[in-house]
Design an enzyme around this catalytic site. Sequence first.
Site, PDB file in Angstrom:
ATOM      1  N   TYR A 106       0.794  -1.223   0.000  1.00 26.42           N
ATOM      2  CA  TYR A 106       0.000   0.000   0.000  1.00 26.42           C
ATOM      3  C   TYR A 106       0.833   1.283   0.000  1.00 26.42           C
ATOM      4  O   TYR A 106       0.290   2.362  -0.200  1.00 26.42           O
ATOM      5  CB  TYR A 106      -0.925   0.032   1.226  1.00 26.42           C
ATOM      6  CG  TYR A 106      -1.940  -1.083   1.258  1.00 26.42           C
ATOM      7  CD1 TYR A 106      -2.819  -1.282   0.197  1.00 26.42           C
ATOM      8  CD2 TYR A 106      -2.016  -1.944   2.352  1.00 26.42           C
ATOM      9  CE1 TYR A 106      -3.751  -2.313   0.227  1.00 26.42           C
ATOM     10  CE2 TYR A 106      -2.942  -2.976   2.393  1.00 26.42           C
ATOM     11  CZ  TYR A 106      -3.808  -3.154   1.319  1.00 26.42           C
ATOM     12  OH  TYR A 106      -4.726  -4.167   1.349  1.00 26.42           O
ATOM     13  N   ILE A 107       2.108   1.192   0.285  1.00 26.57           N
ATOM     14  CA  ILE A 107       2.921   2.404   0.431  1.00 26.57           C
ATOM     15  C   ILE A 107       4.009   2.460  -0.638  1.00 26.57           C
ATOM     16  O   ILE A 107       4.420   1.428  -1.182  1.00 26.57           O
ATOM     17  CB  ILE A 107       3.547   2.494   1.841  1.00 26.57           C
ATOM     18  CG1 ILE A 107       4.317   1.217   2.180  1.00 26.57           C
ATOM     19  CG2 ILE A 107       2.470   2.757   2.871  1.00 26.57           C
ATOM     20  CD1 ILE A 107       4.979   1.245   3.550  1.00 26.57           C
TER      21      ILE A 107
END
Length: 629
Positions: A106-107
């Site tokens: 997600y990052i």
Amino acid sequence: MLSAKTMISTNFIEYASYVIKDRAIPDIDDGLKPVQRRIFHSLFEMDDGKYHKVANIVGNTMKYHPHGDASIYSSLVVVANKELFIDTQGNFGNIFTGDEASAARYIECRLNSLAKEVLFNKEITEYVDSYDGRNKEPVALPAKIPNLLLMGAEGIAVGMATKILPHNFNELLNAQIKILKNQKYEVYPDFQQCGILDVTDYNLGNGKVRVRAVIEVANEKTLLIKEIPFGTTTESLIASVDNAAKKGKIKISSINDFTAEKVEIEIKLARGENADDTLKALFAYTDCEISISVNLILIQDNKPRQMTVNEVLEYNTKKLVSDLNKELEIEKNKLEQRLHNLTLERIFIENRIYKKIEEVTTYEKVISVVETEMNKFKKMFIRELTKEDIEKLLEIKIKRISLYDIENHKKNIDDIVRNLQLVNERLKDIKKYTIEYITNLLAKYGKNYPRKTKIKKFETIDVKEIAQPDIKVYWDKQSGFLGTDVKGEDSFTVSQFEKFLIINTDATYKVIGIDSKTFIDTNAIYVDVFNPKKHFAVIYTDLETTTPYAKKFKIEKFLTNKVYQLSPSGKGKLEYIGTNVKAKVKVFYKKKPKQKVNEEVFDFSKLEEKGVLVWGNRVATKEIEKVEG
């Protein structure tokens, strides 16, 4: 066949060496542990100016790092949160609250401009095979800033541990300039969490520092924690405050965490509590003040070494000079080669040498003709003409020859000559160029890294001084017991750190701690809270000689529960004890035949104060009946 002892010893040494060099301890050259170096190498390898999923970066780094994705992911998050070399996008956690980062898928992140400018240069980087031999990885990155001190490091290896605190970007680079100018300098840690730092015992990176939170007094009943000490989070700090409150060290009514981008912890005081006293208690009993021991262990030349901050900084500065010199030499060679190529092109095209090979039938003759014709202009050469040079000239396309611009070509040569002169000037005074290089870095990036931690010397808070007197101790003279569970008429309100001084009629004394019930003696004549500053005036009789003595003293040194004698002979009787060292007392002697003086006044003010274990001054040759104060 190897014995078990030999096999274990060999394997242990190999394991210990591996953990020290290849996992836990950072290298002095680039300040990185192997996993961090491999992460930076992967980021540089993947760099296209765009953000990359951390999951992809972790996957790429696994080509170089054999210890799994978890160690790579956690190391990447830690390095990214230092906010030095990596731009991030997404939730990378919170260094203030201790919240964890989101999952790797997600990052995203990428190298920033500072990292690309000061950490990488393939031309001066030494590479070795990766663990499986499929790829090449750097031995150390050619860092042009003192990265070990900038980032800090912490690691536990076999038989050793390192704890290096992060320092300020601007202060480190300014110190390097001072080193090059042979000037004095000092550098001290700087933390993202801000706070207040006492560096009294820093000892150049091998002592300890004390760090405090910044606490504001909002009003008489409210304290606000605005900055926290390095190594803590708002969660751990609140837990330490709660723990102190449960133990009765501090009295609060509530504590709330309003931290977001900035720290804000609100502490509401209990009724009747004073803000200033609670502030001292927070520093004494909670993580609002912590002590950090530091130990600057690093890898240099493949061996662990303990160094000082100054030694590391001077080594990094010397290495910077060397690396810049290497880069200039490489740049010089490139410029000279470029100048050589352009000069040959100019001769080849402007003198139409290409026309003279139109009728030549073999390649060998073409080479020979070009070489002969070019050597007519040998004085213009930068270096000797080679066969490779001739082959490059023959590869020039007709279209390029037809579009050849003499003025533009001359301008390009002039530009190279100017650049070459500049490089030679820098090589001639490499120290001056290094200072210019550092100054440019400061001008370009310095504003992004202001000092966050205030350096200030603060006094140690003695917990004994701020401890609340909330323990009731009772003394029963008849039974001879002292303690919290004793029923007696005499009582004392004390803190947990207090001790009691007991002086008996047999001229003995001892110091004891607080307990529920302790037998002290039915002959105790003096019982009070021990105070090393209190003065005593006593008169005692030495029972071996029946001679009375007087002395003044303070009791400063003792072993708890050990019985001491006021009479050096070991046999005595206490006739009088008081705390007024200027008192006048009336001494009554036992009446005997032909004894003219049966009483007299003794003045303690005329007596010199001595040690508690000395004889003192003789009062008289008579035996004492009693003393009245």
